[in-house]
Structures are given as C-alpha cells and as structure tokens.
Design an enzyme around this catalytic site. Structure first.
Site, short mmCIF file in Angstrom:
data_model
loop_
_atom_site.label_atom_id
_atom_site.label_comp_id
_atom_site.label_asym_id
_atom_site.label_seq_id
_atom_site.Cartn_x
_atom_site.Cartn_y
_atom_site.Cartn_z
N CYS A 162 32.57 -17.61 -34.42
CA CYS A 162 31.42 -16.84 -34.85
C CYS A 162 30.68 -17.57 -35.95
O CYS A 162 31.30 -18.19 -36.81
CB CYS A 162 31.87 -15.47 -35.34
SG CYS A 162 32.39 -14.41 -34.01
N LYS A 207 43.94 -11.26 -30.28
CA LYS A 207 43.26 -12.55 -30.08
C LYS A 207 43.77 -13.59 -31.07
O LYS A 207 44.09 -14.71 -30.69
CB LYS A 207 41.75 -12.33 -30.25
CG LYS A 207 40.94 -13.53 -30.68
CD LYS A 207 39.47 -13.12 -30.85
CE LYS A 207 38.61 -14.05 -31.66
NZ LYS A 207 38.87 -14.08 -33.10
N ASN A 208 43.86 -13.20 -32.33
CA ASN A 208 44.20 -14.19 -33.36
C ASN A 208 45.69 -14.52 -33.42
O ASN A 208 46.10 -15.35 -34.23
CB ASN A 208 43.66 -13.75 -34.72
CG ASN A 208 42.14 -13.79 -34.75
OD1 ASN A 208 41.51 -14.38 -33.87
ND2 ASN A 208 41.55 -13.14 -35.74
N ARG A 248 34.10 -12.18 -26.07
CA ARG A 248 34.98 -13.20 -26.67
C ARG A 248 36.26 -12.55 -27.21
O ARG A 248 37.31 -13.17 -27.22
CB ARG A 248 34.28 -13.87 -27.86
CG ARG A 248 33.45 -15.07 -27.55
CD ARG A 248 33.13 -15.83 -28.83
NE ARG A 248 34.37 -16.11 -29.55
CZ ARG A 248 34.48 -16.16 -30.87
NH1 ARG A 248 33.45 -15.96 -31.65
NH2 ARG A 248 35.65 -16.40 -31.44
N ILE A 305 34.83 -13.01 -47.93
CA ILE A 305 35.50 -14.10 -47.19
C ILE A 305 34.48 -15.08 -46.63
O ILE A 305 34.67 -16.28 -46.71
CB ILE A 305 36.37 -13.51 -46.05
CG1 ILE A 305 37.39 -12.51 -46.61
CG2 ILE A 305 37.07 -14.63 -45.27
CD1 ILE A 305 38.42 -13.10 -47.57
N ASP A 329 36.83 -8.94 -40.55
CA ASP A 329 36.44 -8.68 -39.15
C ASP A 329 36.13 -7.20 -38.90
O ASP A 329 35.59 -6.85 -37.84
CB ASP A 329 37.53 -9.17 -38.18
CG ASP A 329 37.67 -10.69 -38.20
OD1 ASP A 329 36.81 -11.36 -38.79
OD2 ASP A 329 38.66 -11.20 -37.63
N ARG A 353 32.13 -22.49 -42.45
CA ARG A 353 33.49 -22.30 -41.95
C ARG A 353 34.16 -23.68 -42.01
O ARG A 353 34.29 -24.37 -41.01
CB ARG A 353 33.49 -21.73 -40.52
CG ARG A 353 32.82 -20.38 -40.44
CD ARG A 353 33.16 -19.65 -39.17
NE ARG A 353 34.55 -19.23 -39.14
CZ ARG A 353 35.08 -18.51 -38.15
NH1 ARG A 353 34.33 -18.15 -37.14
NH2 ARG A 353 36.34 -18.17 -38.17
N ARG A 357 36.70 -20.67 -31.91
CA ARG A 357 37.32 -21.18 -33.13
C ARG A 357 38.73 -21.69 -32.89
O ARG A 357 39.18 -22.67 -33.47
CB ARG A 357 37.36 -20.03 -34.14
CG ARG A 357 37.79 -20.41 -35.51
CD ARG A 357 36.66 -21.07 -36.20
NE ARG A 357 36.97 -21.60 -37.49
CZ ARG A 357 36.21 -22.52 -38.07
NH1 ARG A 357 35.16 -23.00 -37.45
NH2 ARG A 357 36.51 -22.95 -39.25
C1 LIG Z 1 40.86 -17.54 -34.67
C2 LIG Z 1 41.10 -16.81 -35.94
O1 LIG Z 1 42.25 -16.58 -36.34
N1 LIG Z 1 40.01 -16.37 -36.60
C3 LIG Z 1 40.16 -15.58 -37.80
C4 LIG Z 1 40.42 -16.52 -38.95
O2 LIG Z 1 39.36 -17.46 -39.00
P1 LIG Z 1 39.56 -18.76 -39.89
O3 LIG Z 1 40.97 -19.17 -39.87
O4 LIG Z 1 38.52 -19.73 -39.45
O5 LIG Z 1 39.23 -18.22 -41.32
P2 LIG Z 1 39.78 -18.80 -42.69
O6 LIG Z 1 40.78 -17.85 -43.24
O7 LIG Z 1 40.19 -20.22 -42.50
O8 LIG Z 1 38.45 -18.83 -43.54
C5 LIG Z 1 38.21 -18.00 -44.63
C6 LIG Z 1 37.31 -18.70 -45.62
O9 LIG Z 1 37.96 -19.88 -46.08
C7 LIG Z 1 37.09 -20.99 -46.00
N2 LIG Z 1 37.85 -22.20 -45.63
C8 LIG Z 1 38.77 -22.13 -44.62
C9 LIG Z 1 39.44 -23.26 -44.21
C10 LIG Z 1 39.18 -24.48 -44.86
O10 LIG Z 1 39.74 -25.52 -44.53
N3 LIG Z 1 38.26 -24.51 -45.87
C11 LIG Z 1 37.59 -23.40 -46.28
O11 LIG Z 1 36.77 -23.45 -47.20
C12 LIG Z 1 36.09 -20.64 -44.87
O12 LIG Z 1 34.88 -21.34 -45.02
C13 LIG Z 1 35.95 -19.15 -45.05
O13 LIG Z 1 34.95 -18.86 -46.00
O14 LIG Z 1 40.48 -15.78 -40.16
C14 LIG Z 1 39.25 -15.10 -40.48
C15 LIG Z 1 39.43 -14.45 -41.84
O15 LIG Z 1 40.40 -13.47 -41.80
C16 LIG Z 1 38.91 -14.11 -39.39
O16 LIG Z 1 37.62 -13.60 -39.66
C17 LIG Z 1 38.89 -14.77 -38.03
O17 LIG Z 1 38.86 -13.77 -37.02
C1 LIG Z 2 35.35 -14.25 -36.74
C2 LIG Z 2 36.08 -13.94 -35.69
O1 LIG Z 2 36.65 -14.79 -34.81
P1 LIG Z 2 36.63 -16.40 -34.75
O2 LIG Z 2 37.33 -16.89 -35.97
O3 LIG Z 2 37.43 -16.64 -33.52
O4 LIG Z 2 35.21 -16.81 -34.67
C3 LIG Z 2 36.41 -12.54 -35.35
O5 LIG Z 2 37.38 -12.36 -34.61
O6 LIG Z 2 35.71 -11.62 -35.81
#
Ligand SMILES: CC(=O)N[C@H]1[C@@H](OP(=O)(O)OP(=O)(O)OC[C@H]2O[C@@H](n3ccc(=O)[nH]c3=O)[C@H](O)[C@@H]2O)O[C@H](CO)[C@@H](O)[C@@H]1O
Ligand SMILES: C=C(OP(=O)(O)O)C(=O)O
Length: 428
Positions: free
Chosen positions: A120, A23-24, A407, A336, A314, A125, A96
C-alpha cells in the site's frame, strides 16, 4: 482487470462471519517455506486473497512448486529446487510481502535480485533496517539504475550469511521477520534488538521453530537466533487475521448490528478493543467465537496508532469511517506511516466532516449523515473503510480501484452480504 465495489446502505448486519487466516502471517510463511531444501510445506487456513495469489506466483517464479488449493484454503510448497534469484517487477512490485522472499534466496542461492517491492502507498516505506541487517551479516547490497524510469534493481549477494548483532531503529514488522529468517540458517548466533511484537511475527517464529530453527525471545524486544544447518518442510495452520476481524467488528458497529465472528481473538486486537468499547461496542468472547454488538449511539474517540499491542495502523482507516457516525469530535494521530489519510477526501465526498492537519493528525466531526458517492480506494484499508461508510450511506456508494480490497480481504462482498448487507463486487 479493474475491480469496483458497489454498496447500498441502510442494512443492519446480523449473523455469523468467518475470519480469514492472517495475510501478514501467511506471506512471511511462504517466504520461510522457501528455506526448506527438501519436503513439502503445508500451510492451512491460508487466506484466499490477491496478495497470496501473487506470493504463489512469485514462489513459482523463483523455481518452487507451489499449489494453492483454494477450496481447502491450503497451500503446498515444494522448494527443493530453486532456480532463480530474481524477484521480477511484474509480480514483486504488486505486494509488500515479496520482500520476505529475500532471506530464503540468500540462503539457498547466495543472492537476491529485487526488481521491485509493492504494498500500500502509505508514504515512506523504507527498507533500510532490512538492508543494513543483511550487510551486517556479510552481504553486499548494490543498487543498479534505481533512479531510472523502470526502477532498476537491487542486488544482494553473500557467500554464507554470518551471525551478527542487528537492530531495527523502530520495531518493524517485516524487518523483524526478515532478520529472524536471515539468522535462521546463518553461521552462529544472531541477536536482533528492538523487535516487533505483532502476533503474526510470533506466528512466523512458531512456524520457523517447527521447521527446526532455534529462536529465543519472540514477543520481547530482543530475539536471539542460532543458525542451524537446514530447515525441514512442516505443516502449520495460519493464525486468524486480526485486521480482518477488526474491520468486520467495525462493520457491525457502524450499522448498529449484532455479529458472531468465528475465529476472532479479542486479545489480538490490543488497544483497539478498549477504544471500540469506549465508543459503545460490546464484546463477549465465547471460546473461538467473538460476539459483537452495538446498540447505543456511538461516542467519539481519540486514537493514536502504535506498534502492537497499540492501536494497529491498519485499523486506522476503518475507525475513521466509524468515527463519522459518532456523536462528537474524534481525534486520530497516525504515528506509523507518514501519509495514511487519503481516505479523508473520499469520506468528505460522502458528506463527512474531517479536518486533516499535516500528514498525521485528523479530526472527525460527527455525527454526519453520509450519502452514496463515487469514491476511490487509495489502498487496502481505505477501500475496506469506504465499504463501511457505504453500509450507512443513503443510496449507492461506488468504490473504484477496489483490487486493493481484494489484496487483503477474502470474499469481502460475499461475507458482508451473508450478514445482510447489500455489497456487490464487479470486474471489468
Ligand atoms: C506485509 C506486512 O506484514 N505488512 C504490515 C507491516 O508492514 P511493514 O513491515 O512494511 O511495516 P514496518 O513495521 O516495517 O513499517 C513501519 C514504519 O517503519 C518504517 N521503516 C520500516 C522498515 C525499515 O527498514 N525502515 C523504516 O524506516 C516505515 O517507513 C514505516 O513508517 O507492518 C505494518 C505496520 O504494522 C502494517 O501496516 C502492514 O500491514
Ligand atoms: C499496509 C498493509 O499491507 P501491506 O504492508 O501488505 O501493504 C495493510 O495490510 O493494511
């Protein structure tokens, strides 16, 4: 449409299961495919999950032709004409990955209108690393009525993105992907510091390089992207989904079964392999097949979630469910996300003994017998974890709000049923 899963416990899993495409990986690739101004992109091994269906709808909403061939697990995208910069709330707020469309819209249309971003609910986030990066590349970011009931929208506008020195305060997964995509067609060479190392980030870099992007340093904390004039539509096979694999490993482990996972790669699981081995799970990689079994009683474990190759957040919910069946006290520290323990109350309803301290630390006291109950999936992986708990619970476990499972895991009930489990998916 509401989705409910019903699981009757007590069956050991045995047999062979196929791991879906990631998915990611698939989601950023759909965003990246919109950067190709001619030709047709062919993405193979696409997971047939709701997030991908939403991404296809979103690609169509901005004007691309996107055909998802479900039986062939292949997505064909023709983005030669994009007509709208708007990511409409009714689609974009449901997943997302919608935010991964922004770089393509900025490159192709000079603006993006973000009416919502979903995903999620795991606590905060934030998207500041993304927005700050776009701003450093010359974009203006304006919020319109974002405090209103309908959430308003955010308008990002730019003539042409200019290269810059960018960074993530912490190695954000989609943050890294978005900044790399922003650099790919920008004017000059962009340096991005503190990049994510997740295998899906590297898969997406590989895809972009095939399209003609000039990217160096993937897999290190520093990525350098030299903008090119245009990107070409290409064919790519999406990597296997390591989270889907991890969940199925734990499904096997919780029932004390023996399962072959076709397409799973041990290395992609990072520290999770070591943690599961410490619990008593045995692995053997034979080419593209990962053999898993668990015979002995499960031992308790300490888990700290971290960026790759640390223990994936995850997989935190599934291991909480598994830990209820380990003999002794397990400890989980979620680093995280600041609110990813809503599963605990559902497992407690099933008979588990779990103490949550603050938002990020939990202790699981095992082994506790679980009994079927009416439970709620609060997010994708807590839904999957409740299915795992249901596999060893006495009686029937009902999981409502199970759209979340759909999802991210394709044909989850069918694949578990083929392994001997009793899992039904119902819609109403
Ligand atoms: C679609 C996708 O790929 N989703 C994955 C992606 O989510 P996603 O990319 O949203 O997760 P991030 O790695 O960005 O977020 C991790 C942490 O960083 C913080 N943060 C992030 C960006 C930002 O601009 N500012 C900030 O503070 C977030 O609030 C969170 O606490 O990585 C996560 C962490 O491995 C996974 O759980 C999700 O499955
Ligand atoms: C948090 C997850 O996904 P998303 O970032 O797409 O919400 C997940 O895949 O567990």
């Amino acid at each position: 449409m509401s989705v409910t899963y019903r699981v009757k416990g007590g069956k050991q899993l045995q047999g062979t299961v196929f791991i879906q495409g990631a998915k990611n990986s698939a989601l950023p690739m759909i965003g990246a495919a919109l950067m190709a101004s001619k030709g047709r992109t062919v993405l193979r091994n696409i997971p047939i999950i709701e997030d991908v269906r939403r991404a296809v709808e979103l690609a169509q909403a901005v004007g691309a032709k996107a055909d998802l061939h479900e039986a062939e697990r292949t997505l064909v995208i023709d983005a030669s004409e994009l007509s709208s910069p708007v990511l409409p709330a009714e689609i974009a707020a449901r997943f997302r990955g919608s935010f991964l469309f922004v770089p393509a819209l900025l490159h192709r249309l000079g603006e993006a209108v973000i009416e919502g971003v979903g995903g999620c609910n795991l606590g905060s986030r934030n998207l500041d690393f993304h927005y700050n990066g776009f701003k450093r590349m010359g974009a203006t970011v304006t919020e319109h009525d974002t405090d209103s009931a309908d959430g308003g929208y955010i308008h990002v506008k730019v003539g042409q993105l200019q290269a810059g020195t960018l960074y993530c305060d912490t190695p954000s997964h989609t943050g890294t992907e978005n900044l790399v995509m922003a650099g790919a067609l920008a004017n000059g060479t962009t340096l991005i510091k503190n990049c994510a190392l997740e295998p899906e980030v590297l898969d997406n870099i590989d895809f972009l390089q095939r399209m003609g992007a000039q990217i160096e340093g993937g897999g290190t904390g520093f990525i350098r992207v030299t903008g090119v004039e245009e990107l070409t539509a290409v064919e790519h096979t999406v990597m296997p989904d390591r989270i889907d694999a991890g969940v199925l490993v734990m499904a096997c482990a919780v029932t004390g079964g023996e399962v072959s996972l076709v397409g799973a790669e041990l290395e992609h699981l990072g520290v999770a392999v070591d943690k599961l081995e410490q619990m008593g799970v045995e692995f053997s990689q034979q080419g593209a097949v990962l053999q898993v079994r668990r015979e002995r009683p499960l031992r308790p474990i300490n888990v700290i979630t971290d960026e790759y190759p640390g223990f994936a957040t995850d997989l935190q919910s599934p291991i909480m469910a598994l830990a209820t069946q380990a003999v002794g006290e397990s400890y989980i520290y979620e680093r995280i996300f600041d609110s990813r323990f809503q599963l605990a109350e559902e497992l407690i309803r099933m008979g588990a003994s779990i103490e949550v301290a603050g938002n990020q630390r939990a202790k699981v006291y095992g082994q506790t017998p679980l009994r079927g109950a009416q439970t709620v999936a609060h997010d994708l992986r807590s839904g999957a974890a409740l299915v795992l708990a249901g596999l060893v619970a006495e009686g029937e476990t009902e999981i409502s709000q199970a759209y979340y499972i759909d999802r991210g895991h394709s044909n989850f009930a069918e694949r578990l049923t083929a392994l001997g489990a009793d899992v039904q998916r119902e819609t109403a």
